[in-house]
Structures are given as structure tokens and as C-alpha cells.
Scaffold this motif. Sequence first.
Motif, mmCIF file in Angstrom:
data_model
loop_
_atom_site.group_PDB
_atom_site.id
_atom_site.type_symbol
_atom_site.label_atom_id
_atom_site.label_comp_id
_atom_site.label_asym_id
_atom_site.label_seq_id
_atom_site.Cartn_x
_atom_site.Cartn_y
_atom_site.Cartn_z
ATOM 1 N N ALA A 77 0.806 -1.229 0.000
ATOM 2 C CA ALA A 77 0.000 0.000 0.000
ATOM 3 C C ALA A 77 0.840 1.280 0.000
ATOM 4 C CB ALA A 77 -0.989 -0.004 1.164
ATOM 5 N N PRO A 78 1.882 1.390 0.843
ATOM 6 C CA PRO A 78 2.667 2.631 0.805
ATOM 7 C C PRO A 78 3.326 2.878 -0.555
ATOM 8 C CG PRO A 78 3.229 1.359 2.764
ATOM 9 C CD PRO A 78 2.344 0.501 1.906
ATOM 10 N N VAL A 79 3.769 1.802 -1.194
ATOM 11 C CA VAL A 79 4.395 1.927 -2.514
ATOM 12 C C VAL A 79 3.355 2.364 -3.536
ATOM 13 C CG1 VAL A 79 5.568 0.659 -4.361
ATOM 14 C CG2 VAL A 79 6.167 0.214 -1.972
ATOM 15 N N LEU A 80 2.202 1.717 -3.511
ATOM 16 C CA LEU A 80 1.132 2.056 -4.458
ATOM 17 C C LEU A 80 0.626 3.475 -4.242
ATOM 18 C CD1 LEU A 80 -0.807 -1.320 -4.466
ATOM 19 C CD2 LEU A 80 0.737 -0.436 -6.219
ATOM 20 N N ASP A 81 0.526 3.887 -2.990
ATOM 21 C CA ASP A 81 0.102 5.261 -2.700
ATOM 22 C C ASP A 81 1.090 6.263 -3.274
ATOM 23 O OD1 ASP A 81 -2.088 4.291 -1.344
ATOM 24 O OD2 ASP A 81 -1.233 4.616 0.650
ATOM 25 N N TRP A 82 2.376 5.986 -3.094
ATOM 26 C CA TRP A 82 3.406 6.890 -3.596
ATOM 27 C C TRP A 82 3.375 6.937 -5.118
ATOM 28 C CZ3 TRP A 82 7.931 6.917 -6.487
ATOM 29 C CH2 TRP A 82 8.768 8.014 -6.305
ATOM 30 N N LEU A 83 3.225 5.777 -5.748
ATOM 31 C CA LEU A 83 3.185 5.724 -7.214
ATOM 32 C C LEU A 83 1.909 6.331 -7.781
ATOM 33 C CD1 LEU A 83 4.660 2.160 -7.829
ATOM 34 C CD2 LEU A 83 5.762 4.356 -8.312
ATOM 35 N N SER A 84 0.818 6.276 -7.030
ATOM 36 C CA SER A 84 -0.450 6.804 -7.540
ATOM 37 C C SER A 84 -0.371 8.308 -7.802
ATOM 38 C CB SER A 84 -1.609 6.490 -6.593
ATOM 39 O OG SER A 84 -1.505 7.253 -5.411
ATOM 40 N N TYR A 85 0.477 8.993 -7.058
ATOM 41 C CA TYR A 85 0.682 10.419 -7.321
ATOM 42 C C TYR A 85 1.120 10.622 -8.766
ATOM 43 C CZ TYR A 85 3.083 14.848 -7.746
ATOM 44 O OH TYR A 85 3.509 16.067 -8.205
ATOM 45 N N PHE A 86 2.030 9.764 -9.231
ATOM 46 C CA PHE A 86 2.555 9.918 -10.581
ATOM 47 C C PHE A 86 1.555 9.478 -11.636
ATOM 48 C CE2 PHE A 86 6.214 9.946 -7.819
ATOM 49 C CZ PHE A 86 6.822 11.109 -8.244
ATOM 50 N N ASP A 87 0.682 8.550 -11.290
ATOM 51 C CA ASP A 87 -0.419 8.208 -12.201
ATOM 52 C C ASP A 87 -1.262 9.446 -12.463
ATOM 53 O OD1 ASP A 87 -0.084 5.567 -12.884
ATOM 54 O OD2 ASP A 87 -1.363 4.800 -11.289
ATOM 55 N N GLN A 88 -1.635 10.112 -11.400
ATOM 56 C CA GLN A 88 -2.458 11.315 -11.519
ATOM 57 C C GLN A 88 -1.689 12.406 -12.262
ATOM 58 O OE1 GLN A 88 -3.907 12.834 -7.813
ATOM 59 N NE2 GLN A 88 -4.802 14.638 -8.739
ATOM 60 N N PHE A 89 -0.418 12.573 -11.938
ATOM 61 C CA PHE A 89 0.424 13.569 -12.588
ATOM 62 C C PHE A 89 0.420 13.360 -14.100
ATOM 63 C CE2 PHE A 89 4.615 14.534 -14.412
ATOM 64 C CZ PHE A 89 4.755 15.872 -14.095
ATOM 65 N N TRP A 90 0.674 12.119 -14.544
ATOM 66 C CA TRP A 90 0.735 11.854 -15.980
ATOM 67 C C TRP A 90 -0.637 11.906 -16.629
ATOM 68 C CZ3 TRP A 90 4.698 12.997 -18.507
ATOM 69 C CH2 TRP A 90 5.968 12.861 -17.946
ATOM 70 N N ASP A 91 -1.686 11.489 -15.922
ATOM 71 C CA ASP A 91 -3.037 11.612 -16.473
ATOM 72 C C ASP A 91 -3.353 13.071 -16.777
ATOM 73 O OD1 ASP A 91 -3.425 8.889 -16.314
ATOM 74 O OD2 ASP A 91 -4.669 8.972 -14.504
ATOM 75 N N GLU A 92 -3.011 13.953 -15.839
ATOM 76 C CA GLU A 92 -3.273 15.381 -16.043
ATOM 77 C C GLU A 92 -2.432 15.935 -17.188
ATOM 78 O OE1 GLU A 92 -2.554 17.196 -12.251
ATOM 79 O OE2 GLU A 92 -4.295 16.229 -11.334
ATOM 80 N N ARG A 93 -1.171 15.562 -17.249
ATOM 81 C CA ARG A 93 -0.285 16.059 -18.318
ATOM 82 C C ARG A 93 -0.747 15.574 -19.684
ATOM 83 N NH1 ARG A 93 0.887 18.669 -14.535
ATOM 84 N NH2 ARG A 93 2.952 19.272 -13.829
ATOM 85 N N LEU A 94 -1.150 14.311 -19.770
ATOM 86 C CA LEU A 94 -1.613 13.778 -21.047
ATOM 87 C C LEU A 94 -2.942 14.395 -21.462
ATOM 88 C CD1 LEU A 94 -0.549 10.047 -20.655
ATOM 89 C CD2 LEU A 94 0.491 11.777 -22.131
ATOM 90 N N ALA A 95 -3.804 14.668 -20.501
ATOM 91 C CA ALA A 95 -5.066 15.337 -20.809
ATOM 92 C C ALA A 95 -4.791 16.740 -21.340
ATOM 93 C CB ALA A 95 -5.962 15.392 -19.573
ATOM 94 N N ASP A 96 -3.838 17.449 -20.733
ATOM 95 C CA ASP A 96 -3.457 18.781 -21.210
ATOM 96 C C ASP A 96 -2.877 18.712 -22.623
ATOM 97 O OD1 ASP A 96 -4.267 19.829 -18.787
ATOM 98 O OD2 ASP A 96 -2.218 20.069 -17.989
ATOM 99 N N LEU A 97 -2.062 17.701 -22.874
ATOM 100 C CA LEU A 97 -1.476 17.531 -24.200
ATOM 101 C C LEU A 97 -2.561 17.248 -25.232
ATOM 102 C CD1 LEU A 97 0.985 17.241 -26.063
ATOM 103 C CD2 LEU A 97 1.137 14.834 -25.349
ATOM 104 N N LYS A 98 -3.507 16.409 -24.865
ATOM 105 C CA LYS A 98 -4.615 16.097 -25.775
ATOM 106 C C LYS A 98 -5.392 17.364 -26.120
ATOM 107 C CE LYS A 98 -8.817 13.388 -26.232
ATOM 108 N NZ LYS A 98 -9.785 12.539 -25.592
#
Length: 106
Positions: A77-98
Amino acid sequence: MNTQTQNAFRALADPTRRDIVQMLAVKDMTIAQLTDRFDMTRAAVKKHLTVLSDGGLISVEARGRERINRLEPQGMAPVLDWLSYFDQFWDERLADLKKAIEGTQK
């Protein structure tokens, strides 16, 4: 990053420990069973198991003279929580790029 997260990442940093985690995901195993699958001493496997236990990724249960190692999925869970930040980060960046691409195509 808190200590629990650091310990979990430390435990997963080594390829042997990642292999052990994958094996324990299939079934609980003793130290002897794990040692049979690696080209290393029982003491070396025990050290890896200690790091995994310190990281909260496995638990060890004494059954008579045997010590059974079990995967503790909630330890991820701590690893997944930490990585989930980057999921959200890239989702937002890709949405902006789109949006930017679609805006230039009109």
C-alpha cells in the motif's frame, strides 16, 4: 517519504527480493523451500526475508520447527500510494497535451 514507505521500497529494490515476493504471492513457503530456488545460502535467503519483513511485505509464522513466510499484500500500500501520485500527474499532463493537440487541429 515516511519510514514505512522507505522500508517497502528498500525491500523491493533488490531483484532477489522481488522474486521472493512473486513466489510468496503463489504460496506460503519455508526458508528451506525458498533456498532451494536460489543459488545462495540459507543465511543469505534469511537476510532477504528479514528485509522483506522489515518492509512490511511478508510475515513469518512459526509452525513447530518451521517458519512459514507469507506475503502481506497490504504491505504494498505505501508503494502504491506513492506511485499513484505519478499516475495522476501523468493523467493530467496527457489530458493537457490532448487538449493542446485538439486545439491546434481546429
